[in-house]
Motif scaffolding. Structure first.
Motif, PDB file in Angstrom:
ATOM      1  N   THR A   1     -10.031 -36.692  -3.023  1.00  0.00           N
ATOM      2  CA  THR A   1      -9.023 -36.936  -1.995  1.00  0.00           C
ATOM      3  C   THR A   1      -7.964 -35.864  -1.939  1.00  0.00           C
ATOM      4  O   THR A   1      -7.095 -35.880  -1.081  1.00  0.00           O
TER       5      THR A   1
ATOM      6  N   THR B   1      -8.945 -31.914  -9.411  1.00  0.00           N
ATOM      7  CA  THR B   1      -8.305 -33.070  -8.807  1.00  0.00           C
ATOM      8  C   THR B   1      -9.371 -33.937  -8.153  1.00  0.00           C
ATOM      9  O   THR B   1     -10.477 -33.487  -7.885  1.00  0.00           O
ATOM     10  N   PRO B   2      -9.048 -35.205  -7.871  1.00  0.00           N
ATOM     11  CA  PRO B   2     -10.002 -36.061  -7.188  1.00  0.00           C
ATOM     12  C   PRO B   2     -10.363 -35.517  -5.819  1.00  0.00           C
ATOM     13  O   PRO B   2      -9.655 -34.693  -5.253  1.00  0.00           O
TER      14      PRO B   2
ATOM     15  N   THR C   1      -4.365 -37.980  -9.961  1.00  0.00           N
ATOM     16  CA  THR C   1      -4.335 -38.601  -8.630  1.00  0.00           C
ATOM     17  C   THR C   1      -2.978 -38.416  -7.961  1.00  0.00           C
ATOM     18  O   THR C   1      -2.890 -38.332  -6.733  1.00  0.00           O
TER      19      THR C   1
ATOM     20  N   SER D   1      -3.292 -44.545 -12.582  1.00  0.00           N
ATOM     21  CA  SER D   1      -3.683 -43.493 -11.650  1.00  0.00           C
ATOM     22  C   SER D   1      -4.412 -44.062 -10.439  1.00  0.00           C
ATOM     23  O   SER D   1      -5.639 -44.063 -10.373  1.00  0.00           O
ATOM     24  N   HIS D   2      -3.663 -44.600  -9.517  1.00  0.00           N
ATOM     25  CA  HIS D   2      -4.213 -45.062  -8.251  1.00  0.00           C
ATOM     26  C   HIS D   2      -3.861 -44.046  -7.176  1.00  0.00           C
ATOM     27  O   HIS D   2      -2.880 -43.313  -7.299  1.00  0.00           O
ATOM     28  N   PRO D   3      -4.629 -43.977  -6.098  1.00  0.00           N
ATOM     29  CA  PRO D   3      -4.303 -43.037  -5.017  1.00  0.00           C
ATOM     30  C   PRO D   3      -2.878 -43.260  -4.510  1.00  0.00           C
ATOM     31  O   PRO D   3      -2.392 -44.384  -4.443  1.00  0.00           O
TER      32      PRO D   3
ATOM     33  N   MET E   1      -9.558 -41.221 -13.524  1.00  0.00           N
ATOM     34  CA  MET E   1      -9.643 -39.785 -13.254  1.00  0.00           C
ATOM     35  C   MET E   1      -9.321 -39.000 -14.515  1.00  0.00           C
ATOM     36  O   MET E   1      -8.642 -39.492 -15.406  1.00  0.00           O
TER      37      MET E   1
END
Length: 428
Positions: A30, A27-28, A264, A204-206, A1
């Motif tokens: 999500t 932002t992503p 994220t 940067s993982h959810p 991201m």
């Protein structure tokens, strides 16, 4: 991201400072629960303008809280105003520090530390001093006159309180401390700098919104414990500055600095459900009171932990809600055009609104105090009147003159080669 930044616009490094930035962070997808599933650009100018208006509502409601313990207390009070104050108070100032951290992180990528320090001293320090000496002094004299004292004696005592300007004071200190850290880090060997990289969150993982809130609250609590163990937590500094108050809000500012590079995490935090806001606000308000009044030290620490968690949840819910609301497409009707122009006016005047609205609220509250009118009507008149007067002050006092732009917005005259900042549609 990645962080998507508009290529134009200067950033004051402050959620209250400066003209419209025309800057967004994308932002992503999500980050929202919108039907399109598209990424949302966090519009700093619109969000900070909304927080400014909520500040007027907060202080206007303070006049009518049931405790009657504000600067001006009306005889007509109601518990509804207590609830309004509790909800806005739970996220407004933390939201300012979060946005300030996000903006200041952008400034760090574009300016060298010495130049940025000078910019922040002008942008934040000059309005802080001028508004303390002029506006807060006028408010002190007005309140002294209302209470039967001598306003001139109140002015001569040079005891004008910092009042709502404490935010600008603390933010300036945080900015300068970060710049000192940047300078120290820059002097270290390259290998050492890599090991202590500031934005050193995991990949940067959810991440779930509750995880961000729990981590933020835990780190905030640990910092406050260390500060209190130092024995210097409540020692008064310049302008009433205390290490405890600085440490209370610093984690939110540091979160903004860090999440600029880890969108994220920001996206996960902003997924905090909006309906959790009143619950989190109640928890923060209860914890604030209980952490001072419970008889046992352990119980007070638990209450402080509840307060901090409530603040992190409320801030994620409120800023996330504003980000989704402000990202909605604009229509072409008369109402949409009026709303767009009002949004631009509020964004342009947001710093002025923050600085002058407090005096306007106090003056209007004193003016309406003798009238036996319903609290709701008085509240509406005070809030709308303070907003109108603040906008007028910006339009006819601050904006037209270089000296008042410097004194009340910290804006130096633009160099001949500088281009004016133009807010694009939807980013007023």
């Amino acid at each position: 991201m990645h962080v998507s930044i508009a290529p134009h616009g200067e950033v004051a490094g402050s959620a209250v400072g400066g003209p419209p930035t025309a800057e967004t962070i994308t932002t992503p997808a999500t980050a929202t629960s919108g039907p399109t599933g598209m990424a949302v650009a966090i519009d700093f100018d619109r969000i900070r303008a909304t927080l400014m208006v909520l500040g007027i509502a907060l202080h206007a409601a303070d006049v009518f809280v049931s405790a009657g313990d504000w600067l001006v207390s009306d005889s007509h009070r109601g518990i509804a105003f207590d609830a309004l104050v509790a909800v806005i108070h739970s996220f407004r100032v933390p939201g300012f520090f979060l946005l300030s951290g996000l903006l200041f992180a952008g400034s760090l990528t574009r300016h060298a530390a010495p130049g940025l320090a000078l910019r922040q001293l002008v942008r934040l320090g000059v309005p802080l001093l001028s508004c303390w000496a002029v506006l807060n002094a006028a408010q002190t004299a007005l309140l002294a006159w209302h209470r039967g004292g001598d306003p001139w004696e109140a002015l001569a005592s040079i005891s004008t309180p910092m009042g709502h300007l404490w935010f600008v004071r603390d933010l300036l200190v945080m900015n300068l401390l970060v710049l000192v850290w940047v300078a120290i880090r820059g002097a270290l060997p390259l290998g050492t700098r890599r090991k202590i990289a500031f934005a050193s969150l995991p990949a940067s993982h959810p991440i779930h919104w509750m995880t961000v809130a729990l981590i933020g609250a835990l780190l905030s609590h640990l910092l406050l414990v260390v500060v209190r163990l130092s024995g210097l937590a409540y020692a008064p500094g310049p302008g009433g500055l205390t290490l405890f108050n600085l440490a209370f809000y610093a984690p939110m500012f540091l979160a903004g600095l860090t999440m600029r590079h880890h969108p994220t995490w920001l996206a996960g935090w902003l997924r905090t459900p909006w309906w959790l806001l009143p619950v989190a606000a109640f928890a923060a308000n209860w914890g604030d009171a209980a952490s001072d009044t419970l008889p046992h030290a352990l119980a007070r620490e638990v209450a402080l932990a509840v307060e901090l968690l409530g603040i992190w949840l409320a801030t994620g819910a409120a800023v996330g809600l504003l980000a989704r609301w402000r990202s909605r497409p604009h229509g072409s009707g008369m109402g949409d055009r009026l709303g767009h122009h009002l949004g631009r006016a509020l964004a342009d005047a947001s710093y002025t609104i923050f600085l002058v609205h407090h005096l306007m609220v106090v003056a209007l509250a004193l003016l309406l105090l003798p009238l036996d009118w319903p609290a709701a009507l008085k509240f509406a008149l005070i809030a709308s009147g303070a907003l109108a007067l603040s906008l007028a002050f910006h339009r006819w006092v601050v904006r037209p003159f270089a000296v008042t732009r410097l004194l009340f917005n910290g804006r130096l005259p633009a160099a001949p080669h500088d281009q004016p900042v133009t807010a694009t549609a939807g980013r007023a």
